[in-house]
Design an enzyme around this catalytic site. Sequence first.
Site, mmCIF file in Angstrom:
data_model
loop_
_atom_site.group_PDB
_atom_site.id
_atom_site.type_symbol
_atom_site.label_atom_id
_atom_site.label_comp_id
_atom_site.label_asym_id
_atom_site.label_seq_id
_atom_site.Cartn_x
_atom_site.Cartn_y
_atom_site.Cartn_z
ATOM 1 C CG ASP A 189 -1.796 0.996 1.291
ATOM 2 O OD1 ASP A 189 -2.657 1.224 0.488
ATOM 3 O OD2 ASP A 189 -1.747 1.904 2.190
ATOM 4 C CD GLU A 236 -5.290 1.777 -4.075
ATOM 5 O OE1 GLU A 236 -6.267 2.333 -4.132
ATOM 6 O OE2 GLU A 236 -4.271 2.070 -3.344
ATOM 7 C CB CYS A 249 -12.632 -5.756 8.657
ATOM 8 S SG CYS A 249 -12.103 -6.790 9.984
ATOM 9 C CB CYS A 277 -14.786 -10.269 10.011
ATOM 10 S SG CYS A 277 -15.073 -8.584 10.262
ATOM 11 C CB CYS A 285 -13.256 -4.737 13.056
ATOM 12 S SG CYS A 285 -14.718 -5.358 12.187
ATOM 13 C CB CYS A 339 -14.040 -9.536 13.971
ATOM 14 S SG CYS A 339 -13.131 -8.584 13.242
ATOM 15 C CG ASP A 351 -1.322 3.377 5.900
ATOM 16 O OD1 ASP A 351 -2.379 3.847 5.543
ATOM 17 O OD2 ASP A 351 -0.362 4.138 6.364
#
Length: 398
Positions: free
Chosen positions: A188, A273, A326, A329, A345, A348, A355
């Site tokens: 990333d 990306e 997330c 999950c 999250c 979960c 990042d």
Amino acid sequence: MATRVKRAFKYRFYPTDAQAAELSRTFGCVRKVYNMALAARTEAWARGERVNYNQTSAMLTAWKKTEELAYLNEVSSVPLQQALRHLQAAFANFFAKRAKYPRFKVKKKSRASAEYTSSAFRFRDGSLTLAKMADPLNIVWSRPLPEGASPSTVTVSRDCAGRWFVSLLCEDASVKPLAATDTALGIDVGLDHLLTLSTGEKIANPRHERRDRERLAKAQRELSRKARGDGANRRKARQKVAEIHARITDRRRDVLHKLTTRLVRENQTLVIEDLTVRAMVKNRSLARAISDAAWSQFRSMLEYKAHWYGREVVAVDRFFPSSKLCSHCGTLQPEMPLSVRTWTCDSCGTAHDRDVNAAKNLLAAGLAVSVCGAGVRPQRRTPGGQSAVKQKTPRREP
Ligand SMILES: [Zn+2]
């Protein structure tokens, strides 16, 4: 088995006064021809027509016959033809939506260059002589060319800090694919850090970049304060900006070379990306501009090294919600402002670094594409070892 790869070897050189004058003249002609061909193509484009390379080549022949452009005959014709080929490539990228509309080359402010193909230079016993020159270039051979290499293309350039470089494109038989591994990595890009990896590792920006960036901003402010008429001081201020810029670029290139070599050696599949040009033009702060430039340089190094070593680069569409999802999950968070660096999250209870979570999501999305061959636009694929990709670190955190 060795792959046949072409590789550019770049060196500094110190031209004689005569060589510098010849090259400056050539750069000027290259710029002139490029801009005139771009203007012709732009006029045609406005009428809904397209002009191709052969047509611009015919235009060049005609220009050379006119009195006011007769000086184009004084320099080697090869760099002029190559400029038309580069313009052709720029338009092809534009039509394929990979790049913005080609821009005019601005006199003296930016890097100037000229490209020579094999008919326009002589390379013998390690010395390089360009067309229209009597003596070989005084090149600083900072690293050796590969054994028996003979360059197919030579590019001469002068950067905005006034330094001269020559880049030799050679076939390099010493590059061999690495043994396949089963590791995959998500990468990333960010502003705080140069890169964040799905393994949790964060790679910092080059050590001096923040300070250099502040110096650059200061020098740019000083340049913009100098009055238009104030020739000498303005030139000095511009030189200062160019020097700082060159320093940032050099340091970053070194960092990116080491980094991409390491990442390609360690991983079979590298997921990034796909940031398009269009996404990058908005919000051009100085930091942003430098980070965008670093990213496209990183990507191109990663791709060609992956090609050399038999690795795979997968680019995931930029609309993929990598920050909001997330990675543990799969729950999508409704809001994720840029200021939020860590979050937990709701579903979960996993605590995430923004990042690292994004990098993990990119990896998962890239592996899905890589294994199923679904969706996302195809990137350069390399043969071998794509079947059993596993993550380097377990997805589940303790
Ligand atoms: Zn979750």
